[in-house]
Design a protein around this motif. Sequence first.
Motif, PDB file in Angstrom:
ATOM      1  N   THR A 282       0.832  -1.185   0.000  1.00 21.44           N
ATOM      2  CA  THR A 282       0.000   0.000   0.000  1.00 21.44           C
ATOM      3  C   THR A 282       0.873   1.244   0.000  1.00 21.44           C
ATOM      4  OG1 THR A 282      -1.779   1.172   1.138  1.00 21.44           O
ATOM      5  CG2 THR A 282      -0.156   0.075   2.520  1.00 21.44           C
TER       6      THR A 282
ATOM      7  N   TYR B 280      -4.828  -1.915   2.126  1.00 15.78           N
ATOM      8  CA  TYR B 280      -3.876  -2.387   1.121  1.00 15.78           C
ATOM      9  C   TYR B 280      -4.520  -2.537  -0.245  1.00 15.78           C
ATOM     10  CZ  TYR B 280      -0.540  -3.029   4.838  1.00 15.78           C
ATOM     11  OH  TYR B 280       0.318  -2.793   5.865  1.00 15.78           O
ATOM     12  N   ASP B 281      -3.742  -2.164  -1.266  1.00 16.66           N
ATOM     13  CA  ASP B 281      -4.246  -2.183  -2.636  1.00 16.66           C
ATOM     14  C   ASP B 281      -3.835  -3.419  -3.423  1.00 16.66           C
ATOM     15  OD1 ASP B 281      -3.276   1.178  -2.415  1.00 16.66           O
ATOM     16  OD2 ASP B 281      -5.351   0.486  -2.407  1.00 16.66           O
TER      17      ASP B 281
END
Length: 122
Positions: A97, A109-110
């Motif tokens: 992230t 979080y991506d």
Amino acid sequence: QLQAFGGGLVQAGGSLRLSCAASGFIFDDYVIGWFRQAPGKEREGVSYIYSSDGDSYYADSVKGRFTLSSDNAKNTVTLQMNSLKPEDTGVYYCAATSRQYDLLLAVSYDYWGRGTQVTVSS
């Protein structure tokens, strides 16, 4: 992309080392986190590290037993897990992230890698 590896089966009191290899983004700009999920439970934040300076933080449940480090030259973080307990069992995920807050929460979080299974027998 994130790729986690290094899980396995170990007896209580033993050790395992998990690694997470990152690619496709500027490693130093991201926080890398580790999460785990046991059957029937929510995904739990374990630890995270600021790739820029190596500062790491831990959930209370693993503090003193787990150590997270980064190798910026290899875009890799390593989670050393010692004194493992049966309750450490689960699928472990690494994630990335660019956020700077709530970093033990999965929603922060991506990017996520596939998990790796850790099983600690009693």
